[in-house]
Design an enzyme around this catalytic site. Sequence first.
Site, PDB file in Angstrom:
ATOM      1  CE  LYS A   1      -8.795  -2.925  14.491  1.00  0.00           C
ATOM      2  NZ  LYS A   1      -7.560  -2.893  13.694  1.00  0.00           N
TER       3      LYS A   1
ATOM      4  CE  LYS B   1     -11.356   1.314  11.708  1.00  0.00           C
ATOM      5  NZ  LYS B   1     -10.635   1.691  10.478  1.00  0.00           N
TER       6      LYS B   1
ATOM      7  N   PRO C   1      -3.362 -11.505  10.332  1.00  0.00           N
ATOM      8  CG  PRO C   1      -1.346 -11.853  11.443  1.00  0.00           C
ATOM      9  CD  PRO C   1      -2.025 -12.062  10.127  1.00  0.00           C
ATOM     10  CG  ASP C   2      -6.695  -6.402  14.052  1.00  0.00           C
ATOM     11  OD1 ASP C   2      -5.795  -5.744  14.626  1.00  0.00           O
ATOM     12  OD2 ASP C   2      -7.778  -5.906  13.693  1.00  0.00           O
ATOM     13  CB  ILE C   3      -0.674  -6.312  14.679  1.00  0.00           C
ATOM     14  CG1 ILE C   3      -0.159  -7.087  13.455  1.00  0.00           C
ATOM     15  CG2 ILE C   3       0.420  -6.133  15.717  1.00  0.00           C
ATOM     16  CD1 ILE C   3       0.915  -6.376  12.660  1.00  0.00           C
TER      17      ILE C   3
ATOM     18  CG  PHE D   1      -2.748   5.961  13.175  1.00  0.00           C
ATOM     19  CD1 PHE D   1      -1.902   5.680  14.232  1.00  0.00           C
ATOM     20  CD2 PHE D   1      -2.700   7.222  12.593  1.00  0.00           C
ATOM     21  CE1 PHE D   1      -1.017   6.639  14.710  1.00  0.00           C
ATOM     22  CE2 PHE D   1      -1.819   8.186  13.054  1.00  0.00           C
ATOM     23  CZ  PHE D   1      -0.975   7.898  14.118  1.00  0.00           C
TER      24      PHE D   1
ATOM     25  CG  ASN E   1      -0.255  -0.008   2.515  1.00  0.00           C
ATOM     26  OD1 ASN E   1       0.446   0.941   2.829  1.00  0.00           O
ATOM     27  ND2 ASN E   1      -0.406  -1.086   3.281  1.00  0.00           N
TER      28      ASN E   1
HETATM   29  N1  CTP Z   1      -4.054  -2.870  12.206  1.00  0.00           N
HETATM   30  C1  CTP Z   1      -3.381  -3.970  12.726  1.00  0.00           C
HETATM   31  N2  CTP Z   1      -3.390  -5.141  12.054  1.00  0.00           N
HETATM   32  C2  CTP Z   1      -4.085  -5.281  10.900  1.00  0.00           C
HETATM   33  C3  CTP Z   1      -4.781  -4.184  10.384  1.00  0.00           C
HETATM   34  C4  CTP Z   1      -4.745  -2.993  11.052  1.00  0.00           C
HETATM   35  O1  CTP Z   1      -2.762  -3.842  13.772  1.00  0.00           O
HETATM   36  N3  CTP Z   1      -4.071  -6.450  10.281  1.00  0.00           N
HETATM   37  C5  CTP Z   1      -4.059  -1.604  12.955  1.00  0.00           C
HETATM   38  C6  CTP Z   1      -3.479  -0.434  12.210  1.00  0.00           C
HETATM   39  O2  CTP Z   1      -2.096  -0.271  12.508  1.00  0.00           O
HETATM   40  C7  CTP Z   1      -4.297   0.726  12.741  1.00  0.00           C
HETATM   41  C8  CTP Z   1      -5.615   0.116  13.116  1.00  0.00           C
HETATM   42  O3  CTP Z   1      -5.390  -1.273  13.195  1.00  0.00           O
HETATM   43  O4  CTP Z   1      -3.728   1.260  13.916  1.00  0.00           O
HETATM   44  C9  CTP Z   1      -6.759   0.410  12.188  1.00  0.00           C
HETATM   45  O5  CTP Z   1      -6.609  -0.201  10.990  1.00  0.00           O
HETATM   46  P1  CTP Z   1      -7.828  -0.424   9.948  1.00  0.00           P
HETATM   47  O6  CTP Z   1      -7.312  -1.324   8.915  1.00  0.00           O
HETATM   48  O7  CTP Z   1      -8.350   0.893   9.549  1.00  0.00           O
HETATM   49  O8  CTP Z   1      -8.908  -1.089  10.890  1.00  0.00           O
HETATM   50  P2  CTP Z   1      -9.966  -2.196  10.623  1.00  0.00           P
HETATM   51  O9  CTP Z   1     -10.369  -2.658  11.963  1.00  0.00           O
HETATM   52  O10 CTP Z   1      -9.397  -3.184   9.678  1.00  0.00           O
HETATM   53  O11 CTP Z   1     -11.188  -1.422  10.031  1.00  0.00           O
HETATM   54  P3  CTP Z   1     -11.780  -1.248   8.557  1.00  0.00           P
HETATM   55  O12 CTP Z   1     -10.972  -2.123   7.632  1.00  0.00           O
HETATM   56  O13 CTP Z   1     -13.180  -1.668   8.713  1.00  0.00           O
HETATM   57  O14 CTP Z   1     -11.635   0.218   8.260  1.00  0.00           O
END
Ligand code: CTP
Length: 405
Positions: free
Chosen positions: A343, A339, A307-309, A325, A212
């Site tokens: 989260k 969010k 994974p969602d870190i 963010f 990205n």
């Molecule tokens: N983030 C993360 N791991 C991921 C995706 C996102 O830790 N796999 C973190 C980003 O660093 C950021 C926050 O999550 O601080 C928000 O990211 P975003 O992608 O906007 O959030 P989502 O919950 O995926 O929401 P959406 O896609 O519905 O906008």
Amino acid sequence: MNVQGLTGARVLLGVSGGIAAYKAAELVRRLGDAGAEVRVVLTANAARFVTALTFQALSGNPVRSSLWDESAEAAMSHIELARWADEVLIAPASADCIARLAHGHADDLLTTICLASAAAVSVAPAMNQQMWAHAATQANLALLRERGVRVFGPGSGSQACGDIGAGRLLEAGAIVAELIAARGPRALAGLNFLVSAGPTYEDIDPVRFIGNRSSGRMGFAIAEAAAQQGAAVTLIAGPVALATPAGMTRVDVRSAREMRDAVLAQAARNDVFVSAAAVADFRPQIMAPQKLKKTGGALELSLVQNPDILAEVAALPQRPFLVGFAAETENVEEYARAKLERKRLDLIAANQVGAGLGFEQGDNALLLLWPGGGREQLARADKRDLARRLVARIGEQWRAAREHT
Ligand code: CTP
């Protein structure tokens, strides 16, 4: 003004050539009164206006003016002097001195020290109003500002040459006040900060990836601002083309899964985690071991979720203060607040992306939200300014959260 606002600061005062050089003597006194230890470097031209003896008596330290002074080099080399300083202040800074700093010259002691030092650099310009207004001077200053050099003044009024206008050296008291304000309180001393920054790359085959447009600049600026405020910073960086800011540990990663591992390895020992990375939400289910070839038809890629870190860190038994963010193209506040709650974050920094905003831009605007309805709008500014204000807010909320528990 806090008279002891520079306690412990090691200020290297550079005096360049100009009629205002005599005012630097008063500045040495004022810096000392504010608690700073001062060492003075005169340029060759400054030494035509003022004597080293004056500055030696006022600072209580030997004064340097040449790179080629063997006995002075033996006592404290110019490199040691550059390392010694935690502030380099050039006052007065002549048009020529500013030009040479902007272009990275190192042909005299002062410019060499500026290149060799990791200290913050501030300049207090003093020159004829026409020289100040000249496009060359302004372009040089813009370059210096971009690199984080602070510019104090100049003031305006009647000048030694008889002109009236901008270009007068600020009064000594005002320069000291600006320096104290610019340093700010080191509000984060003793805190451990973990910051993730940049994009992640998800490999399709050995030569292609999904990525990205994140440049990493916002995360790097946050890491830098936290370090400047005294925090011990670990920066987990995705693939970016940025130099590591001074005074931190950097770990380079490529994919979301590598970033997750690096973050989780560090999370428990940190007080704050700022997740500024633009983590790729999806990755190819399989990475092809060889370069994919054209087949004449469409290529179907199957993507799986990464994974969602942030969510994984939020689930830790001993989680740090969590800052996320949210990059949104519409309904910024509403989506970001949702969010924040979903989260379970302690603070979220939301920005509008698209239409010349957000990614790949030098500046940005942020809306900060935290639980209980708290909000702060940070107006569009340079990412480093914004980072300083965000980090200040994180410090405040961290303290509030700690008092609460
Ligand atoms: N983030 C993360 N791991 C991921 C995706 C996102 O830790 N796999 C973190 C980003 O660093 C950021 C926050 O999550 O601080 C928000 O990211 P975003 O992608 O906007 O959030 P989502 O919950 O995926 O929401 P959406 O896609 O519905 O906008």
